[in-house]
Motif scaffolding. Structure first.
Motif, PDB file in Angstrom:
ATOM      1  N   PRO A 271      34.694 -12.086 -10.032  1.00  0.00           N
ATOM      2  CA  PRO A 271      35.544 -12.741  -9.026  1.00  0.00           C
ATOM      3  C   PRO A 271      36.841 -13.254  -9.639  1.00  0.00           C
ATOM      4  CG  PRO A 271      33.776 -14.216  -9.680  1.00  0.00           C
ATOM      5  CD  PRO A 271      33.543 -12.924 -10.408  1.00  0.00           C
TER       6      PRO A 271
ATOM      7  N   SER B 283      38.971 -14.962  -7.410  1.00  0.00           N
ATOM      8  CA  SER B 283      39.362 -16.007  -6.467  1.00  0.00           C
ATOM      9  C   SER B 283      38.124 -16.445  -5.690  1.00  0.00           C
ATOM     10  CB  SER B 283      40.415 -15.483  -5.488  1.00  0.00           C
ATOM     11  OG  SER B 283      39.837 -14.501  -4.632  1.00  0.00           O
ATOM     12  N   GLU B 284      38.248 -17.542  -4.949  1.00  0.00           N
ATOM     13  CA  GLU B 284      37.142 -17.998  -4.100  1.00  0.00           C
ATOM     14  C   GLU B 284      36.833 -16.962  -3.022  1.00  0.00           C
ATOM     15  OE1 GLU B 284      37.730 -21.862  -2.481  1.00  0.00           O
ATOM     16  OE2 GLU B 284      37.988 -22.829  -4.439  1.00  0.00           O
ATOM     17  N   LYS B 285      37.868 -16.307  -2.532  1.00  0.00           N
ATOM     18  CA  LYS B 285      37.673 -15.257  -1.523  1.00  0.00           C
ATOM     19  C   LYS B 285      36.836 -14.116  -2.092  1.00  0.00           C
ATOM     20  CE  LYS B 285      40.293 -12.484   1.814  1.00  0.00           C
ATOM     21  NZ  LYS B 285      41.652 -12.122   2.299  1.00  0.00           N
ATOM     22  N   ASP B 286      37.100 -13.750  -3.346  1.00  0.00           N
ATOM     23  CA  ASP B 286      36.299 -12.718  -4.008  1.00  0.00           C
ATOM     24  C   ASP B 286      34.837 -13.133  -4.095  1.00  0.00           C
ATOM     25  OD1 ASP B 286      38.501 -11.130  -4.404  1.00  0.00           O
ATOM     26  OD2 ASP B 286      38.713 -11.579  -6.536  1.00  0.00           O
ATOM     27  N   GLU B 287      34.584 -14.393  -4.426  1.00  0.00           N
ATOM     28  CA  GLU B 287      33.207 -14.878  -4.569  1.00  0.00           C
ATOM     29  C   GLU B 287      32.442 -14.717  -3.259  1.00  0.00           C
ATOM     30  OE1 GLU B 287      33.342 -18.853  -6.015  1.00  0.00           O
ATOM     31  OE2 GLU B 287      34.070 -18.291  -8.011  1.00  0.00           O
ATOM     32  N   GLU B 288      33.073 -15.056  -2.157  1.00  0.00           N
ATOM     33  CA  GLU B 288      32.420 -14.923  -0.853  1.00  0.00           C
ATOM     34  C   GLU B 288      32.191 -13.453  -0.515  1.00  0.00           C
ATOM     35  OE1 GLU B 288      31.138 -17.301   1.156  1.00  0.00           O
ATOM     36  OE2 GLU B 288      31.536 -18.525  -0.606  1.00  0.00           O
TER      37      GLU B 288
END
Length: 348
Positions: A120, A122-127
Motif C-alpha cells: 500500500p 496510501s490509505e486508499k490502497d489499504e482499503e
C-alpha cells in the motif's frame, strides 16, 4: 423552432453504417478469416510500428523480499527503446522442487500494480487491497507463479505531464501521443506484456512453466487480458473480468478512458469477433450483472457470437461466461473458482 443541439446524435446515426468488413459469419472459411482478422488487428493497434522500435530487454533485478510462503522479486526490463517496464514476480517457496503455471495478473485504473502484490502507498490502497486489489497474491495462494507488471500510462508509468493530476485519467497523455504516432496505447501495453513473456522464458530456473500461462485482471486489467491473448499465443488461457463487451454497447455508448479506443476499428469488426484470435485456447468471460460501463446485456449478446466462433474453431467447450451479482467489481472468489475450474480441466 429550437433545434436539438447534441453532438452525440451525429455519431449515433453513423454507428449503424459502420461496415465491420471482417465480422464473423457462420459460413466463413474460419482459418482464412482468422488470419485476415489477425493482420488487421496488428495494424489497427499499431503493433507493426511498435515492433520496429524493439530492443534487447536489459533485465535488471532490483529487489528480492521473502514473504509468507513466497518470494517477491522486483525487476525491470526494456520492451522497446525508451520504454522501461516495472514488474513483480511472486514465486512460491517450493518452486525449485516443482514447476508452477504462471498467472499474469493485471491491475486496471487503480493507483498502480503495487496493489497486486500488497504494497500500500496510501490509505486508499489499504482499503482497496483488503477487499479486492491483491490479484498477484491471490494467484500465488492459488498455486501459480504470479507476474504483475505496470501498464503504460498507469501507476509508476504515468506520463511526467500527468503527475500530480487527478482528472482526467492519468493515462490520457500517453494514449493521445501514441495515437499521434500511428500507434495505440493498447498496442503498447500488449507489446509490453508479450515482451514480458520473453523475459519469463529466461527465468525457468525459478520453477515456472511458461507452457502454462494464464492472464486475468479487472476492468483495464481485463481489457489487456483480452487483447494480449489475442496477440500472443503463448497465453494459454484468458479470463478477463469486467472488460469484455461489444464496442457499440460499451466503449462507444458509455464514457470511457481514452486508452480503450482504437481508430477505425468499427470499419472491420466488433470486439467479440476478435475472440477468434484466442480460439481454440480457453476463454472465460467474467461480467458483473450490475456493471454500468460494460452492460450485461451487451456482454451476453457478444458472448453468443463467441460461442459460434468457438464452435467454428472446433472447441465449443473452451469458452465460458460467468456472471457475478456485483457491478464493476473484482469478485475474487467467483473469479478464482472459474479459473481453477478451467485450469483443472487443462491438467494444470
Amino acid at each position: 423552432m429550437i433545434k436539438n443541439i447534441n453532438s452525440d446524435l451525429c455519431h449515433l446515426g453513423l454507428f449503424p453504417q459502420a461496415e465491420k468488413k471482417l465480422r464473423f459469419t457462420p459460413d466463413v472459411d474460419f482459418a482464412a478469416w482468422k488470419e485476415q482478422v489477425r493482420e488487421k488487428f496488428i495494424t489497427l493497434l499499431g503493433l507493426d510500428r511498435i515492433a520496429k522500435n524493439a530492443c534487447e530487454p536489459n533485465v535488471d533485478v532490483e529487489e528480492e523480499v521473502q514473504m509468507d510462503g513466497y518470494r517477491r522479486i522486483r525487476f525491470t526490463f526494456e520492451s522497446e527503446k525508451g520504454a522501461v517496464v516495472p514488474c513483480y514476480l511472486l514465486v512460491p517457496d517450493d518452486a525449485g522442487e516443482k514447476k508452477y503455471p504462471v498467472a499474469i495478473t493485471m491491475q486496471g485504473h487503480s493507483s498502480g500494480f503495487h496493489n497486486s502484490v500488497g504494497i500500500p502507498k496510501s490509505e486508499k490502497d489499504e482499503e482497496y487491497q483488503k477487499d479486492r486489489g491483491m490479484f498477484g497474491v491471490q494467484a500465488v495462494r492459488n498455486g501459480f507463479v504470479s507476474l504483475c507488471l505496470e501498464q503504460r500510462g498507469m501507476g509508476e508509468s504515468i506520463s511526467e505531464f500527468q503527475k500530480g493530476k487527478e482528472k482526467p485519467k492519468k493515462c490520457i497523455h500517453t494514449a493521445m501521443t501514441a495515437l499521434a504516432l500511428g500507434r495505440t496505447i493498447l498496442g503498447e501495453r500488449v507489446w509490453d506484456l508479450s515482451r514480458a513473456i520473453d523475459v519469463l522464458e529466461g527465468m525457468k530456473d525459478l520453477g515456472l512453466d511458461t507452457d502454462k500461462i494464464l492472464i486475468t485482471g479487472n476492468s483495464g486489467g481485463g481489457t489487456i487480458s483480452f487483447y494480449a491473448a489475442c496477440y500472443d499465443e503463448r497465453i494459454q488461457f484468458s479470463a478477463p473480468s469486467c472488460a469484455f463487451c461489444s464496442y457499440l454497447t460499451s466503449i462507444l455508448n458509455v464514457p470511457h478512458c481514452s486508452c480503450n479506443y482504437v481508430p477505425g476499428i468499427l470499419d472491420w469488426f466488433e470486439m467479440e469477433d476478435l475472440s477468434c484470435l484466442i480460439a481454440p485456447r480457453p476463454f472465460t468471460v467474467i461480467a458483473g450483472k450490475e456493471d454500468k460501463i460494460f452492460p450485461i446485456e451487451g456482454v451476453r449478446a457478444s458472448f453468443e457470437t463467441v460461442k459460434q466462433i468457438y464452435a467454428a474453431a472446433g472447441a465449443p467447450d473452451a469458452c465460458r461466461m460467468v456472471e457475478t451479482p456485483m457491478p464493476h467489481w473484482w469478485c475474487k472468489d467467483i473469479v478464482w473458482d472459474a479459473i481453477l475450474d478451467r485450469t483443472g480441466k487443462m491438467g494444470w
